[in-house]
Motif scaffolding. Structure first.
Motif, PDB file in Angstrom:
ATOM      1  N   VAL A  15     -51.206  -9.162  16.893  1.00 18.80           N
ATOM      2  CA  VAL A  15     -50.304  -9.800  17.859  1.00 18.80           C
ATOM      3  C   VAL A  15     -49.180 -10.538  17.131  1.00 18.80           C
ATOM      4  CG1 VAL A  15     -50.159 -11.643  19.583  1.00 18.80           C
ATOM      5  CG2 VAL A  15     -51.975  -9.946  19.724  1.00 18.80           C
ATOM      6  N   MET A  16     -49.510 -11.298  16.118  1.00 16.25           N
ATOM      7  CA  MET A  16     -48.476 -12.052  15.398  1.00 16.25           C
ATOM      8  C   MET A  16     -47.509 -11.125  14.667  1.00 16.25           C
ATOM      9  SD  MET A  16     -49.017 -15.057  16.240  1.00 16.25           S
ATOM     10  CE  MET A  16     -48.311 -16.261  15.199  1.00 16.25           C
ATOM     11  N   PHE A  17     -48.031 -10.083  14.037  1.00 17.77           N
ATOM     12  CA  PHE A  17     -47.202  -9.177  13.248  1.00 17.77           C
ATOM     13  C   PHE A  17     -46.350  -8.272  14.129  1.00 17.77           C
ATOM     14  CE2 PHE A  17     -46.738  -5.226  10.690  1.00 17.77           C
ATOM     15  CZ  PHE A  17     -46.016  -5.748   9.639  1.00 17.77           C
ATOM     16  N   LEU A  18     -46.930  -7.770  15.217  1.00 21.18           N
ATOM     17  CA  LEU A  18     -46.236  -6.767  16.017  1.00 21.18           C
ATOM     18  C   LEU A  18     -45.545  -7.334  17.251  1.00 21.18           C
ATOM     19  CD1 LEU A  18     -49.092  -4.202  15.668  1.00 21.18           C
ATOM     20  CD2 LEU A  18     -46.820  -3.963  14.660  1.00 21.18           C
ATOM     21  N   TRP A  19     -46.132  -8.299  17.910  1.00 17.77           N
ATOM     22  CA  TRP A  19     -45.550  -8.821  19.146  1.00 17.77           C
ATOM     23  C   TRP A  19     -44.637 -10.018  18.875  1.00 17.77           C
ATOM     24  CZ3 TRP A  19     -46.417  -6.715  24.029  1.00 17.77           C
ATOM     25  CH2 TRP A  19     -47.342  -5.689  24.074  1.00 17.77           C
ATOM     26  N   VAL A  20     -45.061 -10.926  18.011  1.00 13.04           N
ATOM     27  CA  VAL A  20     -44.290 -12.151  17.781  1.00 13.04           C
ATOM     28  C   VAL A  20     -43.174 -11.922  16.766  1.00 13.04           C
ATOM     29  CG1 VAL A  20     -44.420 -14.542  17.001  1.00 13.04           C
ATOM     30  CG2 VAL A  20     -46.239 -13.609  18.426  1.00 13.04           C
ATOM     31  N   ALA A  21     -43.495 -11.319  15.632  1.00  9.25           N
ATOM     32  CA  ALA A  21     -42.495 -11.136  14.576  1.00  9.25           C
ATOM     33  C   ALA A  21     -41.427 -10.123  14.960  1.00  9.25           C
ATOM     34  CB  ALA A  21     -43.171 -10.724  13.275  1.00  9.25           C
ATOM     35  N   GLY A  22     -41.780  -9.123  15.725  1.00 15.13           N
ATOM     36  CA  GLY A  22     -40.800  -8.170  16.217  1.00 15.13           C
ATOM     37  C   GLY A  22     -40.775  -6.854  15.475  1.00 15.13           C
ATOM     38  N   LYS A  23     -40.090  -5.913  16.097  1.00 15.39           N
ATOM     39  CA  LYS A  23     -40.047  -4.539  15.604  1.00 15.39           C
ATOM     40  C   LYS A  23     -39.356  -4.434  14.250  1.00 15.39           C
ATOM     41  CE  LYS A  23     -38.677   0.103  16.986  1.00 15.39           C
ATOM     42  NZ  LYS A  23     -38.152   0.936  18.073  1.00 15.39           N
ATOM     43  N   LYS A  24     -38.225  -5.084  14.102  1.00 20.42           N
ATOM     44  CA  LYS A  24     -37.466  -4.980  12.853  1.00 20.42           C
ATOM     45  C   LYS A  24     -38.286  -5.490  11.670  1.00 20.42           C
ATOM     46  CE  LYS A  24     -33.219  -6.369  10.607  1.00 20.42           C
ATOM     47  NZ  LYS A  24     -32.089  -7.266  10.600  1.00 20.42           N
ATOM     48  N   PHE A  25     -38.902  -6.638  11.816  1.00 21.38           N
ATOM     49  CA  PHE A  25     -39.712  -7.217  10.749  1.00 21.38           C
ATOM     50  C   PHE A  25     -40.898  -6.318  10.414  1.00 21.38           C
ATOM     51  CE2 PHE A  25     -43.356  -9.792   9.443  1.00 21.38           C
ATOM     52  CZ  PHE A  25     -42.843 -10.345   8.280  1.00 21.38           C
ATOM     53  N   ALA A  26     -41.587  -5.818  11.438  1.00 20.02           N
ATOM     54  CA  ALA A  26     -42.768  -4.989  11.211  1.00 20.02           C
ATOM     55  C   ALA A  26     -42.398  -3.702  10.479  1.00 20.02           C
ATOM     56  CB  ALA A  26     -43.456  -4.672  12.539  1.00 20.02           C
ATOM     57  N   LEU A  27     -41.345  -3.034  10.931  1.00 21.71           N
ATOM     58  CA  LEU A  27     -40.956  -1.773  10.293  1.00 21.71           C
ATOM     59  C   LEU A  27     -40.454  -1.991   8.870  1.00 21.71           C
ATOM     60  CD1 LEU A  27     -39.276   0.135  13.261  1.00 21.71           C
ATOM     61  CD2 LEU A  27     -41.520   0.528  12.232  1.00 21.71           C
ATOM     62  N   GLU A  28     -39.715  -3.071   8.633  1.00 22.56           N
ATOM     63  CA  GLU A  28     -39.266  -3.376   7.278  1.00 22.56           C
ATOM     64  C   GLU A  28     -40.453  -3.694   6.364  1.00 22.56           C
ATOM     65  OE1 GLU A  28     -36.457  -6.553   7.615  1.00 22.56           O
ATOM     66  OE2 GLU A  28     -34.861  -5.243   8.335  1.00 22.56           O
ATOM     67  N   SER A  29     -41.420  -4.400   6.886  1.00 20.17           N
ATOM     68  CA  SER A  29     -42.578  -4.804   6.085  1.00 20.17           C
ATOM     69  C   SER A  29     -43.440  -3.616   5.682  1.00 20.17           C
ATOM     70  CB  SER A  29     -43.425  -5.815   6.838  1.00 20.17           C
ATOM     71  OG  SER A  29     -42.693  -6.999   7.050  1.00 20.17           O
ATOM     72  N   LYS A  36     -39.362   6.833   1.587  1.00 24.71           N
ATOM     73  CA  LYS A  36     -38.922   7.231   2.924  1.00 24.71           C
ATOM     74  C   LYS A  36     -39.492   6.238   3.946  1.00 24.71           C
ATOM     75  CE  LYS A  36     -39.114  11.084   6.130  1.00 24.71           C
ATOM     76  NZ  LYS A  36     -39.749  12.355   6.450  1.00 24.71           N
ATOM     77  N   PRO A  37     -38.651   5.648   4.789  1.00 25.56           N
ATOM     78  CA  PRO A  37     -39.172   4.693   5.781  1.00 25.56           C
ATOM     79  C   PRO A  37     -40.176   5.347   6.726  1.00 25.56           C
ATOM     80  CG  PRO A  37     -36.762   4.783   5.847  1.00 25.56           C
ATOM     81  CD  PRO A  37     -37.221   5.820   4.893  1.00 25.56           C
ATOM     82  N   ILE A  38     -41.090   4.560   7.200  1.00 22.94           N
ATOM     83  CA  ILE A  38     -42.112   5.066   8.113  1.00 22.94           C
ATOM     84  C   ILE A  38     -41.447   5.486   9.425  1.00 22.94           C
ATOM     85  CG2 ILE A  38     -42.756   2.897   9.209  1.00 22.94           C
ATOM     86  CD1 ILE A  38     -45.710   3.901   8.584  1.00 22.94           C
ATOM     87  N   GLY A  39     -42.026   6.455  10.088  1.00 20.51           N
ATOM     88  CA  GLY A  39     -41.440   7.019  11.306  1.00 20.51           C
ATOM     89  C   GLY A  39     -41.481   6.071  12.496  1.00 20.51           C
ATOM     90  N   GLY A  40     -40.773   6.465  13.525  1.00 16.53           N
ATOM     91  CA  GLY A  40     -40.703   5.662  14.739  1.00 16.53           C
ATOM     92  C   GLY A  40     -42.000   5.628  15.519  1.00 16.53           C
ATOM     93  N   TRP A  41     -42.930   6.507  15.191  1.00 15.85           N
ATOM     94  CA  TRP A  41     -44.214   6.548  15.866  1.00 15.85           C
ATOM     95  C   TRP A  41     -45.079   5.341  15.530  1.00 15.85           C
ATOM     96  CZ3 TRP A  41     -48.100   6.221  12.400  1.00 15.85           C
ATOM     97  CH2 TRP A  41     -47.815   6.584  11.110  1.00 15.85           C
ATOM     98  N   PHE A  42     -44.834   4.717  14.386  1.00 18.74           N
ATOM     99  CA  PHE A  42     -45.719   3.653  13.906  1.00 18.74           C
ATOM    100  C   PHE A  42     -45.732   2.444  14.842  1.00 18.74           C
ATOM    101  CE2 PHE A  42     -46.128  -0.433  11.782  1.00 18.74           C
ATOM    102  CZ  PHE A  42     -47.422  -0.334  11.313  1.00 18.74           C
ATOM    103  N   TYR A  43     -44.573   1.980  15.235  1.00 22.51           N
ATOM    104  CA  TYR A  43     -44.506   0.722  15.976  1.00 22.51           C
ATOM    105  C   TYR A  43     -45.235   0.783  17.321  1.00 22.51           C
ATOM    106  CZ  TYR A  43     -42.769  -3.621  17.896  1.00 22.51           C
ATOM    107  OH  TYR A  43     -42.694  -4.857  18.452  1.00 22.51           O
ATOM    108  N   PRO A  44     -44.945   1.753  18.193  1.00 26.14           N
ATOM    109  CA  PRO A  44     -45.686   1.762  19.464  1.00 26.14           C
ATOM    110  C   PRO A  44     -47.181   2.019  19.278  1.00 26.14           C
ATOM    111  CG  PRO A  44     -44.130   3.601  19.378  1.00 26.14           C
ATOM    112  CD  PRO A  44     -43.911   2.765  18.159  1.00 26.14           C
ATOM    113  N   LEU A  45     -47.541   2.860  18.300  1.00 23.96           N
ATOM    114  CA  LEU A  45     -48.956   3.126  18.047  1.00 23.96           C
ATOM    115  C   LEU A  45     -49.666   1.849  17.605  1.00 23.96           C
ATOM    116  CD1 LEU A  45     -51.129   5.417  17.793  1.00 23.96           C
ATOM    117  CD2 LEU A  45     -50.571   5.410  15.372  1.00 23.96           C
TER     118      LEU A  45
END
Length: 68
Positions: A15-29, A36-45
């Motif tokens: 919850v803290m990493f994905l909902w509170v910190a936000g999409k940009k932070f999670a994908l960058e982390s 190669k950056p991780i795909g767009g499938w990662f965040y919603p999954l």
């Protein structure tokens, strides 16, 4: 005691990493240190499936007296 603490910690971290910190932070982390950056499938999954599975593990552990 770990029946409750481990799934609760996983849920709170998700919850803290994905909902509170936000999409940009999670994908960058999660893309840090890879070519190669991780795909767009990662965040919603991760946001929905991981958090729901952690919640189910917490509830199942409480009801069944442990699931491991």
């Amino acid at each position: 005691m770990s029946i409750y603490i481990c799934p609760l910690g996983a849920l709170l971290a998700g919850v803290m990493f994905l909902w509170v910190a936000g999409k940009k932070f999670a994908l960058e982390s999660v893309s840090e240190g890879i070519k190669k950056p991780i795909g767009g499938w990662f965040y919603p999954l991760a946001k929905y499936v991981y958090c729901v599975c952690a919640l189910i593990a917490l509830i199942a552990g409480a009801i069944l007296g442990g699931i491991g």
